[in-house]
Design a protein around this motif. Structure first.
Motif, PDB file in Angstrom:
ATOM      1  N   ARG A  77      76.994  28.115  53.122  1.00 25.08           N
ATOM      2  CA  ARG A  77      76.116  29.158  53.229  1.00 25.08           C
ATOM      3  C   ARG A  77      76.374  29.518  50.832  1.00 25.08           C
ATOM      4  O   ARG A  77      76.983  29.362  50.391  1.00 25.08           O
ATOM      5  CB  ARG A  77      76.066  30.463  52.864  1.00 25.08           C
ATOM      6  N   VAL A  78      75.432  29.290  50.533  1.00 22.01           N
ATOM      7  CA  VAL A  78      75.436  28.573  49.097  1.00 22.01           C
ATOM      8  C   VAL A  78      74.119  30.635  47.859  1.00 22.01           C
ATOM      9  O   VAL A  78      72.746  30.379  48.989  1.00 22.01           O
ATOM     10  CB  VAL A  78      74.279  28.023  47.914  1.00 22.01           C
ATOM     11  N   VAL A  79      74.622  31.113  47.967  1.00 23.13           N
ATOM     12  CA  VAL A  79      74.216  32.857  47.507  1.00 23.13           C
ATOM     13  C   VAL A  79      73.433  32.210  45.742  1.00 23.13           C
ATOM     14  O   VAL A  79      74.568  31.926  45.110  1.00 23.13           O
ATOM     15  CB  VAL A  79      75.168  34.306  47.203  1.00 23.13           C
ATOM     16  N   VAL A  80      72.491  32.814  45.771  1.00 25.29           N
ATOM     17  CA  VAL A  80      71.858  31.877  43.934  1.00 25.29           C
ATOM     18  C   VAL A  80      71.845  33.910  43.360  1.00 25.29           C
ATOM     19  O   VAL A  80      70.919  34.734  43.821  1.00 25.29           O
ATOM     20  CB  VAL A  80      70.461  31.455  43.963  1.00 25.29           C
ATOM     21  N   LEU A  81      72.088  33.391  42.346  1.00 27.73           N
ATOM     22  CA  LEU A  81      71.075  35.145  41.300  1.00 27.73           C
ATOM     23  C   LEU A  81      71.322  35.140  39.899  1.00 27.73           C
ATOM     24  O   LEU A  81      71.936  34.056  39.287  1.00 27.73           O
ATOM     25  CB  LEU A  81      72.831  36.092  41.771  1.00 27.73           C
ATOM     26  N   GLY A  82      70.256  35.516  39.414  1.00 33.35           N
ATOM     27  CA  GLY A  82      69.458  35.405  38.682  1.00 33.35           C
ATOM     28  C   GLY A  82      70.872  36.561  37.428  1.00 33.35           C
ATOM     29  O   GLY A  82      71.134  37.713  38.193  1.00 33.35           O
ATOM     30  N   CYS A  83      71.263  36.360  36.387  1.00 33.44           N
ATOM     31  CA  CYS A  83      71.837  36.902  35.484  1.00 33.44           C
ATOM     32  C   CYS A  83      71.680  38.354  34.534  1.00 33.44           C
ATOM     33  O   CYS A  83      71.924  38.990  34.372  1.00 33.44           O
ATOM     34  CB  CYS A  83      72.996  36.368  34.145  1.00 33.44           C
ATOM     35  N   GLY A  88      65.360  32.811  36.148  1.00 33.27           N
ATOM     36  CA  GLY A  88      64.536  31.686  37.044  1.00 33.27           C
ATOM     37  C   GLY A  88      65.374  31.768  38.675  1.00 33.27           C
ATOM     38  O   GLY A  88      66.133  30.751  39.351  1.00 33.27           O
ATOM     39  N   GLN A  89      66.091  32.528  39.155  1.00 34.57           N
ATOM     40  CA  GLN A  89      66.553  32.753  40.357  1.00 34.57           C
ATOM     41  C   GLN A  89      65.805  31.990  41.518  1.00 34.57           C
ATOM     42  O   GLN A  89      66.360  30.999  41.890  1.00 34.57           O
ATOM     43  CB  GLN A  89      66.783  34.163  40.539  1.00 34.57           C
ATOM     44  N   VAL A 219      75.522  30.976  42.777  1.00 36.18           N
ATOM     45  CA  VAL A 219      75.029  29.690  42.049  1.00 36.18           C
ATOM     46  C   VAL A 219      74.257  30.863  41.799  1.00 36.18           C
ATOM     47  O   VAL A 219      73.602  31.765  41.265  1.00 36.18           O
ATOM     48  CB  VAL A 219      74.076  28.747  41.931  1.00 36.18           C
ATOM     49  N   LEU A 220      75.378  31.264  38.925  1.00 38.12           N
ATOM     50  CA  LEU A 220      73.840  31.612  38.638  1.00 38.12           C
ATOM     51  C   LEU A 220      73.809  31.588  37.647  1.00 38.12           C
ATOM     52  O   LEU A 220      73.355  30.738  36.898  1.00 38.12           O
ATOM     53  CB  LEU A 220      76.107  32.906  38.051  1.00 38.12           C
ATOM     54  N   VAL A 221      71.932  32.496  37.666  1.00 39.07           N
ATOM     55  CA  VAL A 221      71.103  31.238  36.252  1.00 39.07           C
ATOM     56  C   VAL A 221      71.207  32.279  35.314  1.00 39.07           C
ATOM     57  O   VAL A 221      70.756  33.716  35.361  1.00 39.07           O
ATOM     58  CB  VAL A 221      69.901  31.477  37.314  1.00 39.07           C
ATOM     59  N   VAL A 222      71.063  31.807  34.862  1.00 39.93           N
ATOM     60  CA  VAL A 222      70.766  32.542  33.102  1.00 39.93           C
ATOM     61  C   VAL A 222      69.365  31.270  32.430  1.00 39.93           C
ATOM     62  O   VAL A 222      69.568  30.661  32.567  1.00 39.93           O
ATOM     63  CB  VAL A 222      72.017  33.215  32.045  1.00 39.93           C
ATOM     64  N   PRO A 223      68.584  32.801  31.536  1.00 40.70           N
ATOM     65  CA  PRO A 223      67.857  31.341  31.109  1.00 40.70           C
ATOM     66  C   PRO A 223      68.051  31.249  29.418  1.00 40.70           C
ATOM     67  O   PRO A 223      69.720  31.530  28.813  1.00 40.70           O
ATOM     68  CB  PRO A 223      66.205  32.697  30.569  1.00 40.70           C
ATOM     69  N   ALA A 224      67.233  29.862  28.712  1.00 38.48           N
ATOM     70  CA  ALA A 224      68.035  29.769  27.858  1.00 38.48           C
ATOM     71  C   ALA A 224      67.305  30.600  26.313  1.00 38.48           C
ATOM     72  O   ALA A 224      66.230  29.931  25.888  1.00 38.48           O
ATOM     73  CB  ALA A 224      67.474  27.815  27.504  1.00 38.48           C
ATOM     74  N   SER A 225      67.602  31.801  26.301  1.00 39.13           N
ATOM     75  CA  SER A 225      66.998  32.380  25.597  1.00 39.13           C
ATOM     76  C   SER A 225      68.190  33.443  24.829  1.00 39.13           C
ATOM     77  O   SER A 225      69.423  33.738  25.405  1.00 39.13           O
ATOM     78  CB  SER A 225      66.701  33.522  26.339  1.00 39.13           C
ATOM     79  N   GLU A 226      67.305  34.132  23.812  1.00 35.96           N
ATOM     80  CA  GLU A 226      69.114  34.664  22.737  1.00 35.96           C
ATOM     81  C   GLU A 226      69.585  35.998  23.836  1.00 35.96           C
ATOM     82  O   GLU A 226      70.715  36.359  23.153  1.00 35.96           O
ATOM     83  CB  GLU A 226      68.208  35.481  21.835  1.00 35.96           C
ATOM     84  N   ASP A 287      57.368  22.890  32.111  1.00 30.56           N
ATOM     85  CA  ASP A 287      55.826  23.527  32.198  1.00 30.56           C
ATOM     86  C   ASP A 287      55.580  24.039  33.986  1.00 30.56           C
ATOM     87  O   ASP A 287      55.044  24.786  34.314  1.00 30.56           O
ATOM     88  CB  ASP A 287      54.765  22.940  31.892  1.00 30.56           C
ATOM     89  N   ASP A 288      55.957  23.461  34.726  1.00 32.22           N
ATOM     90  CA  ASP A 288      55.532  23.126  36.290  1.00 32.22           C
ATOM     91  C   ASP A 288      56.069  24.478  36.885  1.00 32.22           C
ATOM     92  O   ASP A 288      55.660  25.345  37.941  1.00 32.22           O
ATOM     93  CB  ASP A 288      55.243  22.315  37.089  1.00 32.22           C
ATOM     94  N   LEU A 289      56.791  24.582  36.040  1.00 34.05           N
ATOM     95  CA  LEU A 289      58.539  25.702  36.942  1.00 34.05           C
ATOM     96  C   LEU A 289      57.871  27.037  36.321  1.00 34.05           C
ATOM     97  O   LEU A 289      58.432  28.130  36.955  1.00 34.05           O
ATOM     98  CB  LEU A 289      60.177  25.159  37.279  1.00 34.05           C
ATOM     99  N   ALA A 290      57.190  26.755  34.831  1.00 29.99           N
ATOM    100  CA  ALA A 290      57.126  28.233  34.124  1.00 29.99           C
ATOM    101  C   ALA A 290      56.341  29.483  34.934  1.00 29.99           C
ATOM    102  O   ALA A 290      55.653  28.958  35.902  1.00 29.99           O
ATOM    103  CB  ALA A 290      56.929  27.767  32.893  1.00 29.99           C
ATOM    104  N   PRO A 291      56.205  30.810  34.525  1.00 33.11           N
ATOM    105  CA  PRO A 291      55.262  31.328  34.769  1.00 33.11           C
ATOM    106  C   PRO A 291      53.804  30.407  34.978  1.00 33.11           C
ATOM    107  O   PRO A 291      53.618  30.596  33.493  1.00 33.11           O
ATOM    108  CB  PRO A 291      55.658  32.393  34.768  1.00 33.11           C
ATOM    109  N   GLY A 292      53.154  31.467  35.717  1.00 32.60           N
ATOM    110  CA  GLY A 292      51.852  30.680  35.636  1.00 32.60           C
ATOM    111  C   GLY A 292      51.338  29.624  35.614  1.00 32.60           C
ATOM    112  O   GLY A 292      50.443  28.586  35.482  1.00 32.60           O
ATOM    113  N   GLY A 293      52.378  28.193  36.196  1.00 33.27           N
ATOM    114  CA  GLY A 293      53.211  27.029  36.486  1.00 33.27           C
ATOM    115  C   GLY A 293      52.198  26.512  38.398  1.00 33.27           C
ATOM    116  O   GLY A 293      51.622  27.058  38.610  1.00 33.27           O
ATOM    117  N   ALA A 294      52.557  25.364  38.772  1.00 30.63           N
ATOM    118  CA  ALA A 294      51.787  24.974  39.674  1.00 30.63           C
ATOM    119  C   ALA A 294      52.242  26.423  40.767  1.00 30.63           C
ATOM    120  O   ALA A 294      53.543  26.337  40.582  1.00 30.63           O
ATOM    121  CB  ALA A 294      52.254  23.574  39.670  1.00 30.63           C
TER     122      ALA A 294
END
Length: 347
Positions: A77-83, A88-89, A219-226, A287-294
Motif C-alpha cells: 500500500r502506497v499512501v500519497v500526502l501533500g505537504c 499536487g497530491q 510518498v510526500l508531495v511538495v510544490p516547486a514554490s518558495e 500544463d495538462d496537469l495544472a489546475p484548469g488543464g485537461a
C-alpha cells in the motif's frame, strides 16, 4: 562531497567513489546527489535526486522501467500526502497508479479518499456510481474479485479506481467514525490486499493520520514554490512527532511542477529533505496537469520529461519493496492527535 549533519548531530559519511554495487532487488541507482547510510533495518538506504528533465546524457528510462517491473512478495500500500495546499497530491497519486498499471502485469488500484473539486476521481471517466463510501457500507457483500470490480472504474492504463464521493456531505462522512470506523478501515485494507498487488491511497486531511498505520510506502508531495522548504520541514517534524520517523526515513519526496524559474526554491526544499528520506524525485511542470488543464489525463499524454519522471518515481517505489527492508508502521494511537495548524495531507 562534504558530509552532512544527521539527526542528533552525527555526521553522515560522504558518498564513496566508486559507488558500491546495489544489493539484489535494488537495481543500479541513477542519481544526481546521493547519501548512502544504514538505517535501523540494516539494509542499504540510498537517498537520491532523480531528474525527470534534460541535462544528462541518458534519461535512464531502461533502468527505471526495469525497477518499476521489479518483483516483490505480498501486496503493498502506497499512501500519497501533500505537504501543503496545492502540492499536487491527487495528481501524483493518479499518475503513479497509471504508471504502475502500465508497466506491471499486477492488479493496481487507486483509492480516492479525498474531497473537493480537484480529486483524483475528477480526472477519470467513471463507469460506476459506486464510491468508497458505498464500498465501506457493503464490505460484507464483497466475496470475490468480480464483486470487488463492481466498485471500481477501470481506466485505459489498466488502473482501477475506487472513486470519491463528490456531494456536499462527503467531507462530513469522511469524519464519521461510525462509517469510517477503525474496523471498517482495517477490513477495507485487507480487502485491497486480497485483490490487488498495489494500492495507491489518496487521503483527505481528515483521514491522513488514520491511514498512515497501513502504509508500506509514503510518498510526500511538495510544490516547486518558495514555501516548499518550510512545508517539508513542518511535515517531517509532524511525522517524527507522531511515531512515523521510520516511515519518513523510507519516504519518497516528490517535488512537483519543477521549471527553470523555480530551481532555487526546488534546491532549498531538497536541502531540507536530503538525507532524511529515501529518494527525491523531480517532476517537471505539465500544463495538462495544472489546475484548469485537461480533464482526463494519463501519462501517455505528457511530454517525454514528465513520463520519465513518473516512471522514475514508480521505479524508486518498487525498488524499496524489492529490497529486503522491514516495514515498520506506526500505530493509530501514536497518530491520534493532530496538532493545530498541521498541513499534512491538506490540498
Amino acid at each position: 562531497m562534504r558530509s552532512e549533519p544527521g539527526r542528533g548531530g552525527e555526521r553522515v559519511p560522504p558518498v564513496p567513489s566508486p559507488v558500491p554495487v546495489p544489493r539484489p532487488g535494488e537495481g543500479r541507482v541513477r542519481r544526481v546527489e546521493s547519501v548512502v547510510g544504514r538505517d535501523s533495518g540494516g539494509w542499504r538506504r540510498i537517498a537520491q535526486v532523480v531528474v525527470g528533465g534534460g541535462g544528462v546524457r541518458t534519461d535512464g528510462s531502461e533502468i527505471d522501467e526495469a525497477r518499476a517491473r521489479g518483483v516483490f512478495s505480498g501486496s503493498r500500500r502506497v499512501v500519497v500526502l501533500g505537504c501543503t495546499g496545492g502540492a499536487g497530491q491527487s495528481t501524483t497519486a493518479l499518475m503513479l497508479g497509471h504508471t504502475f498499471a502500465r508497466y506491471r502485469d499486477d492488479r493496481v488500484v487507486a483509492v480516492d479518499a479525498n474531497t473537493g473539486g480537484s480529486t483524483l476521481t475528477s480526472r477519470i471517466e467513471l463507469e460506476t456510481p459506486e464510491t468508497l463510501t458505498s464500498l465501506l457500507s457493503g464490505l460484507d457483500r464483497v466475496s470475490g474479485y468480480l464483486a470487488m470490480r463492481g466498485y471500481t472504474t477501470r481506466t485505459a492504463s489498466g488502473l482501477e479506481v475506487i472513486s470519491a464521493d463528490t456531494d456536499a456531505g462527503a467531507e462530513q462522512r469522511l469524519a464519521d467514525r461510525s462509517l469510517f470506523s477503525d474496523h471498517r478501515l482495517g477490513e477495507s485494507m485487507r480487502l485491497l490486499d486480497r485483490h490487488y498487488k498495489l494500492a495507491v491511497i489518496d487521503p483527505a486531511a481528515a483521514l491522513a493520520a488514520r491511514v498512515l498505520p497501513y502504509a508500506d510506502q509514503l510518498v510526500l508531495v511538495v510544490p516547486a514554490s518558495e514555501e516548499a522548504s518550510e512545508a517539508v520541514a513542518m511535515t517531517y517534524e509532524w511525522l517524527d512527532g507522531h511515531g512515523c520517523a521510520e516511515l519518513r526515513r523510507r519516504a519518497v519526496m516528490v517535488v512537483n511542477g519543477v521549471s527553470r524559474r523555480s530551481m532555487a526554491d526546488v534546491e532549498q526544499a531538497e536541502a531540507v529533505a536530503r538525507g532524511r528520506c529515501r529518494a527525491i524525485v523531480r517532476v517537471p511542470w505539465e500544463d495538462d496537469l495544472a489546475p484548469g488543464g485537461a480533464e482526463v489525463v494519463e501519462p501517455g499524454q505528457l511530454r517525454a520529461a514528465g513520463r520519465r519522471a513518473y516512471l522514475a518515481l514508480a521505479g524508486v517505489v518498487i525498488a524499496g519493496f524489492a529490497a529486503k527492508a522491514q516495514t515498520v508502521r506506526p500505530s493509530e494511537e501514536e497518530l491520534a492527535s493532530d496538532p493545530p495548524g498541521t498541513r499534512i495531507g491538506e490540498r
